[in-house]
Design a protein around this motif. Sequence first.
Motif, short mmCIF file in Angstrom:
data_model
loop_
_atom_site.label_atom_id
_atom_site.label_comp_id
_atom_site.label_asym_id
_atom_site.label_seq_id
_atom_site.Cartn_x
_atom_site.Cartn_y
_atom_site.Cartn_z
N UNK A 39 55.49 27.36 -24.84
CA UNK A 39 56.29 26.59 -23.88
C UNK A 39 55.53 26.39 -22.58
N UNK A 40 54.88 27.44 -22.08
CA UNK A 40 54.13 27.33 -20.83
C UNK A 40 52.94 26.38 -20.99
N UNK A 41 52.24 26.44 -22.11
CA UNK A 41 51.12 25.55 -22.35
C UNK A 41 51.57 24.10 -22.47
N UNK A 42 52.71 23.87 -23.10
CA UNK A 42 53.23 22.51 -23.21
C UNK A 42 53.58 21.95 -21.83
N UNK A 43 54.23 22.74 -21.01
CA UNK A 43 54.58 22.30 -19.66
C UNK A 43 53.31 22.06 -18.85
N UNK A 44 52.37 23.00 -18.88
CA UNK A 44 51.12 22.86 -18.12
C UNK A 44 50.32 21.66 -18.62
N UNK A 45 50.31 21.42 -19.91
CA UNK A 45 49.60 20.28 -20.47
C UNK A 45 50.19 18.96 -20.01
N UNK A 46 51.51 18.88 -19.96
CA UNK A 46 52.15 17.66 -19.49
C UNK A 46 51.93 17.45 -17.99
N UNK A 47 51.95 18.51 -17.23
CA UNK A 47 51.69 18.39 -15.78
C UNK A 47 50.26 17.92 -15.57
N UNK A 48 49.30 18.48 -16.30
CA UNK A 48 47.91 18.08 -16.16
C UNK A 48 47.71 16.62 -16.59
N UNK A 49 48.36 16.22 -17.69
CA UNK A 49 48.27 14.83 -18.15
C UNK A 49 48.88 13.88 -17.12
N UNK A 50 49.98 14.27 -16.51
CA UNK A 50 50.59 13.46 -15.45
C UNK A 50 49.67 13.33 -14.24
N UNK A 51 49.00 14.42 -13.90
CA UNK A 51 48.05 14.39 -12.78
C UNK A 51 46.89 13.45 -13.08
N UNK A 52 46.34 13.52 -14.29
CA UNK A 52 45.26 12.60 -14.66
C UNK A 52 45.73 11.15 -14.65
N UNK A 53 46.93 10.91 -15.14
CA UNK A 53 47.49 9.56 -15.13
C UNK A 53 47.60 9.05 -13.69
#
Length: 61
Positions: A39-53
Amino acid sequence: MSESPAPQNPAAPESPAVSSKAAAKEEGKFPRGLVIRLFAYLIAGHVFAGFLYLLFEMGAK
């Protein structure tokens, strides 16, 4: 003196029926730590992807 000594732990081990029920109950579940990490990796992955976007959107302007 030919008698065998008494066992150190007089408690009887679990019967096979009890241990198989526990195994069947645990078989379909993931360990709690794995679920929390996933769950933490999924949330962190989405936050990182949003930051790159956001970086690419800001860089395109």
